[in-house]
Motif scaffolding. Structure first.
Motif, short mmCIF file in Angstrom:
data_model
loop_
_atom_site.label_atom_id
_atom_site.label_comp_id
_atom_site.label_asym_id
_atom_site.label_seq_id
_atom_site.Cartn_x
_atom_site.Cartn_y
_atom_site.Cartn_z
N GLN A 83 14.66 35.45 -13.36
CA GLN A 83 13.33 36.10 -14.07
C GLN A 83 13.48 35.61 -15.82
O GLN A 83 14.34 36.37 -15.99
CB GLN A 83 13.14 37.12 -13.80
CG GLN A 83 11.28 37.37 -14.66
CD GLN A 83 10.09 36.64 -14.15
OE1 GLN A 83 10.10 36.57 -13.20
NE2 GLN A 83 9.42 36.22 -15.01
N MET A 84 12.56 34.75 -16.04
CA MET A 84 12.76 34.26 -17.31
C MET A 84 11.19 34.90 -18.52
O MET A 84 10.97 34.08 -17.33
CB MET A 84 13.25 32.75 -17.39
CG MET A 84 14.80 32.20 -16.16
SD MET A 84 14.75 30.74 -16.79
CE MET A 84 13.03 29.99 -16.00
N ASN A 85 11.78 35.63 -19.03
CA ASN A 85 10.76 35.94 -20.10
C ASN A 85 11.29 35.38 -21.48
O ASN A 85 11.63 34.81 -21.80
CB ASN A 85 10.38 37.21 -20.00
CG ASN A 85 9.99 38.11 -18.92
OD1 ASN A 85 9.74 37.56 -18.06
ND2 ASN A 85 10.86 38.53 -18.27
N SER A 86 9.97 35.03 -22.29
CA SER A 86 10.21 34.87 -23.97
C SER A 86 11.21 33.04 -23.81
O SER A 86 11.67 33.30 -24.38
CB SER A 86 11.05 36.22 -24.05
OG SER A 86 10.13 36.86 -24.59
N LEU A 87 10.26 32.86 -22.68
CA LEU A 87 11.94 30.81 -22.81
C LEU A 87 11.22 30.14 -23.87
O LEU A 87 10.38 30.52 -25.17
CB LEU A 87 10.85 30.54 -21.80
CG LEU A 87 10.68 31.23 -20.72
CD1 LEU A 87 10.24 30.23 -19.21
CD2 LEU A 87 12.82 30.24 -20.29
N LYS A 88 12.13 29.63 -24.44
CA LYS A 88 12.51 28.71 -25.81
C LYS A 88 12.92 27.49 -25.53
O LYS A 88 13.05 27.16 -24.33
CB LYS A 88 13.56 29.84 -27.05
CG LYS A 88 13.74 30.85 -27.27
CD LYS A 88 14.92 31.21 -27.79
CE LYS A 88 14.64 33.00 -27.97
NZ LYS A 88 16.03 33.39 -28.58
#
Length: 123
Positions: A83-88
């Motif tokens: 789960q990848m949040n606040s991706l940059k």
């Protein structure tokens, strides 16, 4: 021999989220550790996260994703997730899942790899 197939990659704006999945088939999924790596053009493959078979000790993450990414697994479904949040934008890469008997952070610790899934984060 185990086959690993990643899915869930795509294009997302900075600050958005994606969930990657890695489904295993063939030989045993447990009691191996599972890891996620990523690779950008011109760069070496980088460790992202790993989880042991039982989930304990707690999963390990590279510093750059701590607090934003979560690795978890469902052994009944032979699937591991990221789960990848606040991706940059700097998260942009091809993401690979892999299987390991030891659960290290080096790619050499992993004996089976998926084909990879592209994650692109736009600014």
């Amino acid at each position: 021999q185990v086959q690993l197939v990643e899915s869930g990659g795509g294009l997302v704006q900075a600050g958005g989220s994606l969930r990657l999945s890695c489904a295993a088939s063939g030989r045993t999924f447990t009691p191996y550790a599972m890891g996620w790596f990523r690779q950008s053009p011109g760069k070496e493959r980088e460790f992202v996260a790993r989880i042991l078979w039982s989930g304990l000790p707690w999963p390990l993450y590279v510093d750059s994703v701590k607090g934003r990414f979560t690795i978890f697994r469902d052994n009944a479904k032979n699937t591991v997730y990221l789960q990848m949040n606040s991706l940059k934008p700097e998260d942009t890469a091809v993401y690979y899942c892999a299987r390991s008997r030891t659960g290290g952070t080096s790619p050499s610790s992993y004996d089976s790899w998926g084909q990879g899934t592209q994650v692109t984060v736009s600014s």
